[in-house]
Scaffold this motif. Structure first.
Motif, PDB file in Angstrom:
ATOM      1  N   SER A  70      49.984  54.043  31.519  1.00 51.57           N
ATOM      2  CA  SER A  70      48.752  54.829  31.539  1.00 51.57           C
ATOM      3  C   SER A  70      47.599  53.914  31.929  1.00 51.57           C
ATOM      4  O   SER A  70      47.725  52.689  31.870  1.00 51.57           O
ATOM      5  CB  SER A  70      48.492  55.463  30.168  1.00 51.57           C
ATOM      6  N   ARG A  71      46.496  54.522  32.311  1.00 48.77           N
ATOM      7  CA  ARG A  71      45.339  53.723  32.699  1.00 48.77           C
ATOM      8  C   ARG A  71      44.069  54.294  32.097  1.00 48.77           C
ATOM      9  O   ARG A  71      43.944  55.507  31.918  1.00 48.77           O
ATOM     10  CB  ARG A  71      45.234  53.632  34.227  1.00 48.77           C
ATOM     11  N   ASP A  72      43.163  53.385  31.789  1.00 47.77           N
ATOM     12  CA  ASP A  72      41.839  53.737  31.296  1.00 47.77           C
ATOM     13  C   ASP A  72      40.843  53.073  32.236  1.00 47.77           C
ATOM     14  O   ASP A  72      40.534  51.886  32.090  1.00 47.77           O
ATOM     15  CB  ASP A  72      41.668  53.259  29.858  1.00 47.77           C
ATOM     16  N   ASN A  73      40.368  53.821  33.202  1.00 47.17           N
ATOM     17  CA  ASN A  73      39.484  53.232  34.207  1.00 47.17           C
ATOM     18  C   ASN A  73      38.153  52.775  33.608  1.00 47.17           C
ATOM     19  O   ASN A  73      37.529  51.838  34.114  1.00 47.17           O
ATOM     20  CB  ASN A  73      39.234  54.221  35.341  1.00 47.17           C
ATOM     21  N   LYS A  75      37.824  51.239  30.911  1.00 49.34           N
ATOM     22  CA  LYS A  75      38.068  49.920  30.329  1.00 49.34           C
ATOM     23  C   LYS A  75      38.725  48.967  31.312  1.00 49.34           C
ATOM     24  O   LYS A  75      39.085  47.849  30.930  1.00 49.34           O
ATOM     25  CB  LYS A  75      38.929  50.054  29.074  1.00 49.34           C
TER      26      LYS A  75
END
Length: 122
Positions: A70-73, A75
């Protein structure tokens, strides 16, 4: 250009979980596909999973159903949640980034970071 640093590895027992983090620097992070790779002793580096800039994911057959990328753009971080770990998951795990999915899929990078060690005991 995006630079990445891996963290979160450790020593766990079979069946346990770990979450790896890939922290990136650079204002274009959200435009990059990010891949997680691993290299076990005596073996070639292999793609574990990748996530595109749009959130499309791909997994190696060996980790389907156990690992989630998953990604948290906001952060500038990509995560690899690893559940039901097996001894054969033991390896150094690396991440890397590129705007082109093909580069990420074929791991066609000029340089790699130090990675993070994951050791799964039986």
């Amino acid at each position: 250009q995006v630079h990445v640093v891996e963290s979160g590895g450790g020593l766990v027992q079979a069946g346990e979980s770990l979450r790896l983090s890939c922290a990136a620097s650079g204002s274009t992070f959200s435009a990059n596909a990010i891949g997680w790779y691993r290299q076990a002793p005596g073996k070639q580096r292999e793609l574990v999973a990748f996530i595109s800039s749009g959130g499309t994911t791909h997994y190696a057959d060996s980790v389907v159903g156990r690992f989630t990328i998953s990604r948290d753009n906001a952060k500038n971080t990509v995560y690899l949640q690893m559940n039901t770990l097996k001894p054969e998951d033991t390896a150094v795990y690396y991440c890397n980034a590129d705007p082109l999915i093909a580069t990420v899929f074929y791991a066609d990078f000029g340089s790699w970071g130090p990675g993070t060690q994951v050791t799964v005991s039986s």
